[in-house]
Design a protein around this motif. Structure first.
Motif, mmCIF file in Angstrom:
data_model
loop_
_atom_site.group_PDB
_atom_site.id
_atom_site.type_symbol
_atom_site.label_atom_id
_atom_site.label_comp_id
_atom_site.label_asym_id
_atom_site.label_seq_id
_atom_site.Cartn_x
_atom_site.Cartn_y
_atom_site.Cartn_z
ATOM 1 N N LEU A 66 31.145 76.800 59.115
ATOM 2 C CA LEU A 66 32.903 75.923 59.061
ATOM 3 C C LEU A 66 33.804 75.744 60.244
ATOM 4 C CD1 LEU A 66 34.922 76.154 56.463
ATOM 5 C CD2 LEU A 66 35.005 78.856 57.044
ATOM 6 N N ASP A 67 33.979 75.399 60.362
ATOM 7 C CA ASP A 67 35.195 74.629 61.492
ATOM 8 C C ASP A 67 36.501 74.520 61.015
ATOM 9 O OD1 ASP A 67 32.468 72.015 61.631
ATOM 10 O OD2 ASP A 67 33.053 73.208 63.092
ATOM 11 N N THR A 68 36.857 74.654 59.871
ATOM 12 C CA THR A 68 38.410 74.458 59.567
ATOM 13 C C THR A 68 38.548 74.963 58.418
ATOM 14 O OG1 THR A 68 38.285 72.419 61.040
ATOM 15 C CG2 THR A 68 40.109 72.904 59.600
ATOM 16 N N VAL A 69 40.079 75.250 57.910
ATOM 17 C CA VAL A 69 39.897 76.433 56.588
ATOM 18 C C VAL A 69 41.575 75.580 56.567
ATOM 19 C CG1 VAL A 69 40.323 78.253 57.223
ATOM 20 C CG2 VAL A 69 40.152 78.096 55.143
ATOM 21 N N VAL A 70 42.075 75.518 55.726
ATOM 22 C CA VAL A 70 43.062 74.869 55.084
ATOM 23 C C VAL A 70 43.528 75.358 53.888
ATOM 24 C CG1 VAL A 70 44.523 72.769 54.207
ATOM 25 C CG2 VAL A 70 42.278 72.168 55.576
ATOM 26 N N VAL A 71 44.829 76.518 53.762
ATOM 27 C CA VAL A 71 45.391 77.451 53.133
ATOM 28 C C VAL A 71 47.061 76.603 53.098
ATOM 29 C CG1 VAL A 71 44.026 79.674 53.596
ATOM 30 C CG2 VAL A 71 45.911 79.007 55.299
ATOM 31 N N ILE A 106 37.258 79.655 64.120
ATOM 32 C CA ILE A 106 37.715 79.183 63.498
ATOM 33 C C ILE A 106 39.501 78.595 63.165
ATOM 34 C CG2 ILE A 106 37.622 78.281 60.991
ATOM 35 C CD1 ILE A 106 35.388 80.210 60.913
ATOM 36 N N ARG A 107 39.397 76.877 62.895
ATOM 37 C CA ARG A 107 40.508 76.385 63.340
ATOM 38 C C ARG A 107 41.415 76.194 61.408
ATOM 39 N NH1 ARG A 107 38.091 72.259 65.957
ATOM 40 N NH2 ARG A 107 37.284 71.393 64.272
ATOM 41 N N VAL A 108 42.590 76.604 61.518
ATOM 42 C CA VAL A 108 43.222 76.874 60.489
ATOM 43 C C VAL A 108 45.013 75.943 60.383
ATOM 44 C CG1 VAL A 108 44.425 78.167 59.310
ATOM 45 C CG2 VAL A 108 42.989 79.776 60.169
ATOM 46 N N GLU A 143 32.385 70.863 58.713
ATOM 47 C CA GLU A 143 32.358 71.537 57.556
ATOM 48 C C GLU A 143 34.686 71.986 57.704
ATOM 49 O OE1 GLU A 143 30.522 71.398 55.404
ATOM 50 O OE2 GLU A 143 28.386 71.829 56.426
ATOM 51 N N VAL A 144 35.247 71.430 56.263
ATOM 52 C CA VAL A 144 36.458 72.039 56.027
ATOM 53 C C VAL A 144 36.738 72.390 54.682
ATOM 54 C CG1 VAL A 144 38.498 70.893 56.030
ATOM 55 C CG2 VAL A 144 36.879 70.294 57.710
ATOM 56 N N ALA A 145 36.975 73.896 54.836
ATOM 57 C CA ALA A 145 36.114 74.691 53.910
ATOM 58 C C ALA A 145 38.373 74.194 52.801
ATOM 59 C CB ALA A 145 36.417 75.868 53.725
ATOM 60 N N VAL A 146 39.130 74.285 51.537
ATOM 61 C CA VAL A 146 40.265 73.969 51.154
ATOM 62 C C VAL A 146 40.303 75.010 50.039
ATOM 63 C CG1 VAL A 146 42.142 72.742 49.940
ATOM 64 C CG2 VAL A 146 40.865 71.520 51.598
ATOM 65 N N VAL A 147 41.190 75.852 50.139
ATOM 66 C CA VAL A 147 41.158 77.371 49.345
ATOM 67 C C VAL A 147 41.918 76.987 48.470
ATOM 68 C CG1 VAL A 147 41.977 79.360 49.338
ATOM 69 C CG2 VAL A 147 40.813 79.007 51.391
ATOM 70 N N LEU A 148 41.381 76.320 47.054
ATOM 71 C CA LEU A 148 42.781 76.785 46.073
ATOM 72 C C LEU A 148 43.036 78.470 45.597
ATOM 73 C CD1 LEU A 148 40.406 73.912 44.367
ATOM 74 C CD2 LEU A 148 42.325 73.556 45.853
ATOM 75 N N CYS A 149 44.552 78.614 45.764
ATOM 76 C CA CYS A 149 43.964 80.194 46.265
ATOM 77 C C CYS A 149 44.793 80.916 44.100
ATOM 78 C CB CYS A 149 45.201 80.202 47.050
ATOM 79 S SG CYS A 149 47.138 80.276 47.018
#
Length: 306
Positions: free
Chosen positions: A167-172, A192-194, A291-297
């Motif tokens: 994981l490199d980046t997470v989007v919240v 990790i980038r945010v 790897e970019v993860a998008v959080v569906l919160c």
């Protein structure tokens, strides 16, 4: 009682929530892009993590009163507080305006909450909640502005890392900043980038970064029901300053389109606040990284308008 938000606090929260919180499912959306399905969490949002951590920490410290816990919130935080209180065997007294939708009131009562309807505005419900806490000795909780709440939310990041070791980046999405503060704190520990996504007209974190301090902002967005905080927490601003964080603003049209796309392409139903994170990816240049993860919160929404 823990008052500092750091990675040690997030690790402690992970120990308290283990076996209680549903570990997040992470699924592929496109090459290198993943969805973290936190909308499947207990009560329908990430808020369950912080609520459980908050009450469990107070119980462990002998600071959970017999009068229970109280909060002013008819939204996701109120639901999570009521759910966590039931698990701890104490009463949650939830204050909200008398204008609150009946469906929210009934859901809160379904979790065993003592619902108090006061006034017509949130500020009136909050004042009544604070008076009740002072008079009854009930523990006063908050929707997002407490280190234990944020640390609980931050446990999400390490679970995503377990599923995605590269994981490199997470989007919240960011409202008051509880989820962002916890996730950004944990992300900083792992390099990790945010990406912090906000509606253009609910920009509490973005405005705080501009001003150098939390400031009040106007709230006007399709996502205001969950992201409509007028001021971001100090912990969120600090996390944004210390970490590798990019603030992104997205228009309401992009949020609505992202929410609809999740349904049409994946049969995923989320609230507009959750779709804000995906809207940031769809409208801005894709975040760098393998790897970019998008959080569906969260998913506490009426699907009838999809």
């Amino acid at each position: 009682m823990e008052r500092q938000l750091d990675h040690a606090a997030v690790r402690a929260a992970a120990e308290r929530t283990a076996g209680v919180i549903r570990p997040v499912a992470v699924v592929p959306a496109a090459e290198g892009l993943w969805y973290a399905l936190e909308h499947l969490q207990h009560t329908g949002s990430f808020k369950a993590r912080g609520a459980h951590n908050f009450l469990a920490a107070h119980r462990a410290a002998g600071a959970l009163p017999t009068a229970g816990v109280t909060i002013a919130s008819g939204g996701n935080a109120g639901l999570a507080c009521a759910w966590a209180a039931r698990a701890q065997g104490v009463t949650a007294t939830v204050f909200l305006p008398a204008t609150a939708p009946r469906v929210k009131v009934e859901r809160l009562r379904g979790y065993g909450a003592d619902v108090r309807l006061v006034g017509e505005r949130y500020a009136e419900a909050l004042a009544a909640c604070e008076e009740f806490a002072a008079a009854s000795g009930a523990l006063l909780s908050h929707a997002y502005d407490h280190p234990l709440i944020a640390a609980g939310a931050g446990t999400l990041l390490d679970e995503i890392r377990t599923a995605l070791p590269r994981l490199d980046t997470v989007v919240v999405a960011v409202g008051g900043g509880g989820l962002f503060a916890g996730v950004a704190t944990a992300a900083r520990a792992h390099g990790i980038r945010v990406v912090a996504a906000e509606p253009e007209h609910c920009r509490a974190l973005n405005a705080a970064l501009e001003a150098g301090r939390p400031v009040d902002v106007p709230v006007r967005s399709v996502a205001a029901d969950s992201l409509g905080a007028t001021r971001v927490s100090a912990d969120a601003l600090e996390a944004a300053r210390l970490g590798d964080v990019t603030s992104v603003l997205v228009p309401d049209e992009a949020i609505t389109a992202a929410r609809r796309a999740l349904w049409e392409e994946h049969r995923i139903v989320v609230e507009a606040g959750a779709a804000t994170a995906l809207a940031a990816v769809r409208t801005a240049p894709r975040p760098p990284g393998r790897e970019v993860a998008v959080v569906l919160c969260g998913a506490n929404t009426d699907p009838g308008d999809l």
